[in-house]
Design a protein around this motif. Structure first.
Motif, PDB file in Angstrom:
ATOM      1  N   PRO A 122       0.840  -1.207   0.000  1.00 15.03           N
ATOM      2  CA  PRO A 122       0.000   0.000   0.000  1.00 15.03           C
ATOM      3  C   PRO A 122       0.873   1.254   0.000  1.00 15.03           C
ATOM      4  N   LEU A 123       0.644   2.140  -0.964  1.00 11.54           N
ATOM      5  CA  LEU A 123       1.442   3.353  -1.108  1.00 11.54           C
ATOM      6  C   LEU A 123       0.536   4.573  -1.091  1.00 11.54           C
ATOM      7  N   MET A 124       0.995   5.606  -0.385  1.00 10.20           N
ATOM      8  CA  MET A 124       0.250   6.861  -0.322  1.00 10.20           C
ATOM      9  C   MET A 124       1.226   8.023  -0.453  1.00 10.20           C
ATOM     10  N   PHE A 125       0.951   8.891  -1.394  1.00  9.34           N
ATOM     11  CA  PHE A 125       1.736  10.105  -1.609  1.00  9.34           C
ATOM     12  C   PHE A 125       0.905  11.295  -1.144  1.00  9.34           C
ATOM     13  N   CYS A 126       1.563  12.254  -0.484  1.00 12.49           N
ATOM     14  CA  CYS A 126       0.884  13.500  -0.104  1.00 12.49           C
ATOM     15  C   CYS A 126       1.920  14.615  -0.095  1.00 12.49           C
ATOM     16  N   SER A 127       1.477  15.849   0.032  1.00 17.65           N
ATOM     17  CA  SER A 127       2.426  16.957  -0.040  1.00 17.65           C
ATOM     18  C   SER A 127       1.941  18.152   0.767  1.00 17.65           C
ATOM     19  N   ARG A 128       2.824  19.117   0.887  1.00 19.34           N
ATOM     20  CA  ARG A 128       2.436  20.430   1.414  1.00 19.34           C
ATOM     21  C   ARG A 128       1.480  21.092   0.430  1.00 19.34           C
ATOM     22  N   THR A 129       0.860  22.153   0.902  1.00 10.98           N
ATOM     23  CA  THR A 129       0.028  22.971   0.026  1.00 10.98           C
ATOM     24  C   THR A 129       0.502  24.421   0.088  1.00 10.98           C
ATOM     25  N   ALA A 130       0.334  25.116  -1.019  1.00 14.03           N
ATOM     26  CA  ALA A 130       0.449  26.570  -1.016  1.00 14.03           C
ATOM     27  C   ALA A 130      -0.942  27.108  -0.728  1.00 14.03           C
ATOM     28  N   THR A 131      -1.036  28.116   0.108  1.00 10.97           N
ATOM     29  CA  THR A 131      -2.331  28.634   0.523  1.00 10.97           C
ATOM     30  C   THR A 131      -2.631  29.939  -0.208  1.00 10.97           C
ATOM     31  N   MET A 132      -3.854  30.038  -0.704  1.00 10.16           N
ATOM     32  CA  MET A 132      -4.262  31.266  -1.393  1.00 10.16           C
ATOM     33  C   MET A 132      -5.567  31.780  -0.797  1.00 10.16           C
ATOM     34  N   SER A 133      -5.793  33.058  -0.969  1.00 14.64           N
ATOM     35  CA  SER A 133      -7.020  33.669  -0.492  1.00 14.64           C
ATOM     36  C   SER A 133      -8.185  33.259  -1.381  1.00 14.64           C
ATOM     37  N   GLU A 134      -9.372  33.637  -0.979  1.00 15.58           N
ATOM     38  CA  GLU A 134     -10.553  33.323  -1.787  1.00 15.58           C
ATOM     39  C   GLU A 134     -10.437  33.925  -3.178  1.00 15.58           C
ATOM     40  N   ALA A 135      -9.777  35.084  -3.281  1.00 16.92           N
ATOM     41  CA  ALA A 135      -9.610  35.752  -4.577  1.00 16.92           C
ATOM     42  C   ALA A 135      -8.447  35.191  -5.383  1.00 16.92           C
ATOM     43  N   GLY A 136      -7.652  34.281  -4.783  1.00 20.15           N
ATOM     44  CA  GLY A 136      -6.549  33.661  -5.503  1.00 20.15           C
ATOM     45  C   GLY A 136      -5.181  34.231  -5.203  1.00 20.15           C
ATOM     46  N   ALA A 137      -5.078  35.196  -4.294  1.00 22.26           N
ATOM     47  CA  ALA A 137      -3.768  35.752  -3.921  1.00 22.26           C
ATOM     48  C   ALA A 137      -3.025  34.763  -3.035  1.00 22.26           C
ATOM     49  N   MET A 138      -1.725  34.597  -3.273  1.00 25.70           N
ATOM     50  CA  MET A 138      -0.937  33.647  -2.503  1.00 25.70           C
ATOM     51  C   MET A 138      -0.691  34.196  -1.099  1.00 25.70           C
ATOM     52  N   ILE A 139      -0.869  33.338  -0.091  1.00 28.66           N
ATOM     53  CA  ILE A 139      -0.723  33.723   1.311  1.00 28.66           C
ATOM     54  C   ILE A 139       0.524  33.130   1.935  1.00 28.66           C
ATOM     55  N   GLY A 140       0.798  31.895   1.652  1.00 31.39           N
ATOM     56  CA  GLY A 140       1.941  31.208   2.260  1.00 31.39           C
ATOM     57  C   GLY A 140       1.851  29.730   1.960  1.00 31.39           C
ATOM     58  N   CYS A 141       2.427  28.916   2.835  1.00 28.85           N
ATOM     59  CA  CYS A 141       2.417  27.468   2.664  1.00 28.85           C
ATOM     60  C   CYS A 141       2.012  26.796   3.964  1.00 28.85           C
ATOM     61  N   SER A 142       1.506  25.605   3.857  1.00 34.09           N
ATOM     62  CA  SER A 142       1.217  24.813   5.044  1.00 34.09           C
ATOM     63  C   SER A 142       2.538  24.480   5.744  1.00 34.09           C
ATOM     64  N   PRO A 143       2.506  24.082   7.024  1.00 32.43           N
ATOM     65  CA  PRO A 143       3.749  23.793   7.739  1.00 32.43           C
ATOM     66  C   PRO A 143       4.592  22.741   7.030  1.00 32.43           C
ATOM     67  N   LEU A 144       5.901  22.909   7.094  1.00 33.56           N
ATOM     68  CA  LEU A 144       6.824  21.921   6.537  1.00 33.56           C
ATOM     69  C   LEU A 144       7.175  20.939   7.642  1.00 33.56           C
ATOM     70  N   PHE A 145       6.632  19.748   7.565  1.00 32.15           N
ATOM     71  CA  PHE A 145       6.868  18.746   8.592  1.00 32.15           C
ATOM     72  C   PHE A 145       8.176  18.011   8.319  1.00 32.15           C
ATOM     73  N   GLN A 146       8.907  17.706   9.389  1.00 31.53           N
ATOM     74  CA  GLN A 146      10.231  17.109   9.261  1.00 31.53           C
ATOM     75  C   GLN A 146      10.287  15.649   9.720  1.00 31.53           C
ATOM     76  N   ARG A 147       9.414  15.274  10.648  1.00 25.62           N
ATOM     77  CA  ARG A 147       9.471  13.913  11.182  1.00 25.62           C
ATOM     78  C   ARG A 147       8.826  12.943  10.190  1.00 25.62           C
ATOM     79  N   PRO A 148       9.245  11.686  10.207  1.00 22.54           N
ATOM     80  CA  PRO A 148       8.745  10.740   9.202  1.00 22.54           C
ATOM     81  C   PRO A 148       7.269  10.417   9.387  1.00 22.54           C
ATOM     82  N   PRO A 149       6.552  10.193   8.303  1.00 23.16           N
ATOM     83  CA  PRO A 149       5.166   9.722   8.419  1.00 23.16           C
ATOM     84  C   PRO A 149       5.153   8.323   9.043  1.00 23.16           C
ATOM     85  N   SER A 150       4.173   8.049   9.885  1.00 26.87           N
ATOM     86  CA  SER A 150       4.085   6.743  10.539  1.00 26.87           C
ATOM     87  C   SER A 150       2.728   6.593  11.205  1.00 26.87           C
ATOM     88  N   PHE A 151       2.413   5.373  11.615  1.00 28.78           N
ATOM     89  CA  PHE A 151       1.179   5.125  12.348  1.00 28.78           C
ATOM     90  C   PHE A 151       1.200   5.840  13.692  1.00 28.78           C
TER      91      PHE A 151
END
Length: 310
Positions: A122-151
């Motif tokens: 079983p494989l799952m890929f996911c990523s950070r997101t860039a965040t934009m306002s309702e009008a489409g202006a860029m605001i920032g990014c979701s937190p950059l997580f450093q620890r490994p994904p795990s149960f």
């Protein structure tokens, strides 16, 4: 099978999304990957969303575009209906919101990673997101997580939005089996729990591959500011987080046969850490190895255990 031959099913949930769905559909059509079937489950729109999707059927040249009626029980039930739908056949499966914008290589990046691994896992890929306002202006990014994904992380945190997830066929079949037995808080958190709990592999890509649109009415926020983080801490301490955990643990209890021995042992310790006196709870939590991605988040977790709010 080569990466280019992999057929992807995009599972899009909609509800009154007419204002922004054209932009999202355009970004899906602009994907560098060519073999895509689009499934849209509409949860009772009254604003013309379904008419827009119907009009796109003649424009969608990557595969099939299918519009179905959702269960009208909220976003989690809508995505669950697609996860368990036996009509949706593909090599990989991507979740999709109605008002985001995907980067052109959103799918190709995930498929490239999956090509390097055993397709029977079983494989799952996911990523950070860039965040934009309702009008489409860029605001920032979701937190950059450093620890490994795990149960051990998944038990207390969902690290990425469903709008960034791609599952291989084995992971989707596993998720469909688990989801047929129970409801869940949110499809992204549930996928993270089930895939890691069953011994699957999760990749967290630090490059934002989705532009996530923020509204006043967003059901789940981007959590990109200190104000948002303190709001999350408040949610931890007022018992809302505990109610989410309750639902996740009930779902996992219905799927214990899908868990590895290590995940089951961790689950037992974490479940026990929610009972008894403070010292016992803290000891069991430490032994379980459960963690959140940031020191601030882990501090909030232990604080909520002391307060009896997990």
């Amino acid at each position: 099978m080569s990466k280019e031959d992999q057929r992807v099913a995009i599972l899009m949930g909609t509800k009154d999304g007419a204002a922004f769905i054209e932009e999202q559909l355009s970004s899906l059509l602009a994907q560098s990957h060519s073999a895509i079937d689009l499934w849209v489950s509409d949860d009772g729109s009254i604003d013309g969303t379904t008419a827009i999707v119907d009009a796109w059927k003649t424009r969608w040249d990557k595969g099939r575009l299918t519009l179905v009626d959702g269960p009208r029980q909220g976003f989690a039930a809508n995505f669950r209906s697609m996860i368990v739908d036996p009509r949706i056949e593909a090599d990989c499966y991507a979740f999709c919101d109605q008002d985001d914008i995907w980067e052109p290589d959103r799918l190709e990046s995930a498929l490239s990673w999956m090509q390097t691994l055993d397709a029977t896992v079983p494989l799952m890929f996911c990523s950070r997101t860039a965040t934009m306002s309702e009008a489409g202006a860029m605001i920032g990014c979701s937190p950059l997580f450093q620890r490994p994904p795990s149960f051990r992380n998944a038990l207390v945190q969902s690290i990425a939005g469903g709008n960034t997830i791609l599952l291989n066929r084995v992971a989707r079949d596993l998720l469909a089996k688990a989801s047929s037995r129970t409801h869940f808080v949110s499809h992204d958190w549930w996928a993270y729990l089930i895939v890691t709990g069953a011994g699957g592999v999760v990749c967290y890509e630090p490059r934002p591959l989705v532009r996530y649109r923020q509204h006043q009415a967003n059901l789940v926020g981007a959590n990109i500011s200190w104000r948002a983080r303190f709001s999350r801490l408040e949610h931890l301490l007022n018992g809302g987080f505990a109610r989410w955990i309750d639902e996740n643990l009930n779902g996992l209890a219905a799927n214990r046969d899908l868990l590895t021995a290590d995940a089951a042992a961790c689950l037992n310790l974490f479940t026990q850490s929610r009972k008894g006196n403070v010292l016992s709870r803290l000891s069991l939590l430490r032994r379980s190895g459960v963690y959140r991605q940031t020191p601030f988040g882990t501090f909030g977790l232990y604080l909520s255990v002391v307060a009896g709010r997990v």
